[in-house]
Motif scaffolding. Sequence first.
Motif, PDB file in Angstrom:
ATOM      1  N   TYR A  60       0.832  -1.208   0.000  1.00  0.00           N
ATOM      2  CA  TYR A  60       0.000   0.000   0.000  1.00  0.00           C
ATOM      3  C   TYR A  60       0.865   1.256   0.000  1.00  0.00           C
ATOM      4  CZ  TYR A  60      -2.743   3.799   1.977  1.00  0.00           C
ATOM      5  OH  TYR A  60      -3.310   5.020   2.210  1.00  0.00           O
TER       6      TYR A  60
ATOM      7  N   ASP B 139       2.415   1.614  -3.436  1.00  0.00           N
ATOM      8  CA  ASP B 139       1.423   2.058  -4.413  1.00  0.00           C
ATOM      9  C   ASP B 139       1.052   3.520  -4.190  1.00  0.00           C
ATOM     10  OD1 ASP B 139       1.475  -0.484  -5.366  1.00  0.00           O
ATOM     11  OD2 ASP B 139      -0.507  -1.071  -4.648  1.00  0.00           O
ATOM     12  N   LYS B 140       0.959   3.908  -2.915  1.00  0.00           N
ATOM     13  CA  LYS B 140       0.611   5.301  -2.609  1.00  0.00           C
ATOM     14  C   LYS B 140       1.688   6.240  -3.110  1.00  0.00           C
ATOM     15  CE  LYS B 140      -2.495   7.846  -0.420  1.00  0.00           C
ATOM     16  NZ  LYS B 140      -3.935   7.837  -0.782  1.00  0.00           N
TER      17      LYS B 140
ATOM     18  N   LEU C 232      -3.232   2.743  -6.784  1.00  0.00           N
ATOM     19  CA  LEU C 232      -3.477   1.696  -5.799  1.00  0.00           C
ATOM     20  C   LEU C 232      -4.035   0.445  -6.445  1.00  0.00           C
ATOM     21  CD1 LEU C 232      -5.107   3.732  -2.856  1.00  0.00           C
ATOM     22  CD2 LEU C 232      -2.730   2.997  -3.092  1.00  0.00           C
TER      23      LEU C 232
ATOM     24  N   ALA D 147      -4.753  -2.859  -2.038  1.00  0.00           N
ATOM     25  CA  ALA D 147      -4.333  -1.648  -1.339  1.00  0.00           C
ATOM     26  C   ALA D 147      -5.492  -0.678  -1.180  1.00  0.00           C
ATOM     27  CB  ALA D 147      -3.183  -0.982  -2.090  1.00  0.00           C
TER      28      ALA D 147
ATOM     29  N   LEU E 103      -7.581  -1.802   1.680  1.00  0.00           N
ATOM     30  CA  LEU E 103      -6.942  -1.446   2.947  1.00  0.00           C
ATOM     31  C   LEU E 103      -7.226   0.016   3.290  1.00  0.00           C
ATOM     32  CD1 LEU E 103      -3.429  -2.383   4.176  1.00  0.00           C
ATOM     33  CD2 LEU E 103      -4.078   0.018   4.152  1.00  0.00           C
ATOM     34  N   GLU E 104      -7.125   0.898   2.299  1.00  0.00           N
ATOM     35  CA  GLU E 104      -7.295   2.326   2.556  1.00  0.00           C
ATOM     36  C   GLU E 104      -8.742   2.691   2.854  1.00  0.00           C
ATOM     37  OE1 GLU E 104      -5.327   5.945   0.421  1.00  0.00           O
ATOM     38  OE2 GLU E 104      -7.175   5.446  -0.664  1.00  0.00           O
TER      39      GLU E 104
END
Length: 334
Positions: A39, A42-43, A48, A52, A55-56
């Motif tokens: 994550y 990717d951020k 994303l 991910a 998750l966010e």
Amino acid sequence: MHWIKSHPRGLWLLAALALCWLSLSTGPAGSDPWLLWQYLADKHQGSLSPAALALEQIRLPRLLLAMLVGAALAGSGAVLQGLCRNPLADPGLMGLSSGAALAALGSIVFGIHWGLPPLWRLPLAAFVGALVTGFIVIRFGYRQNRLSITHLILAGVGINALAGALMGLLSHIADESSLKLMTYWTLGSVAGASWPQLALAAPLLVLALALLWPWRLGLTLWLLGERDAQTLGVDVKKMQQRLLVLVSVLVAIATAFTGVIGFVGLVVPHLCRMLVGGDYRQLLPASLWGGALLMVLSDWLARTLVSPQELPVGIITALMGTPVFLYLLRRHHA
């Protein structure tokens, strides 16, 4: 046990990191111990992956809401146990959760929308119900301008009994869809956590918890006795009134956003008292951390035990809390 007492901060930090990692990296949608790092990568790249993104948008706000609610319930329990000078006191003692549940269930059954968007409806109803209940219980708890713990407890017991009867009546007249929502809501859950909901709940919970902080020494001196506390400079009446109001607000907000979750406010403070002692300068922060960690663990178990289905988190806290409660009851009696 000696290491725990010698390094409490290290223990809390280690447990928090482990549980947060477990909560964020595992769940019904799949488990990946490196998901958090994915994550973050990717951020940084600005794109994303589906995991991910989950998750966010799902796991992270759920984790934060669970921690805040757990801290609020455990902190409220610790304060009530101090005010009542009884380690078996609990936020449910004052009937706050029952009052919140009754107002929310009434809103569900009768379709009261309050002219508000869905995000606000149930939380507002539960918040108002808990605050009204808190006002009634505190009002009956005072006799001749002094707080009577006996009257406070009896008022809470009466409110709990009345609210239970009225909730039974509401469940009898509710339709099937409303009944399912009522059942799930009364058992508690953080499944609906989202960033908009967290933005609404977090500032209120953090502010109320911050207002508890200055009373740590006063609560410790209060345990010595009312006369000794007053001699040492504690305004007992002011402390009692403000702490009861803060406890009412904390339980109202927590119940408004997650439903009724029991045993956190009862078990966590007592276990923390066994670890760090009865001084509220250590007991209150330990209870806040302990409540947050217990809620994170309970929510993770609720998501994974019967995956892909999900249990209400209130069932998990009750299953874990009941044996501990019986042990504490036996120990207290002995």
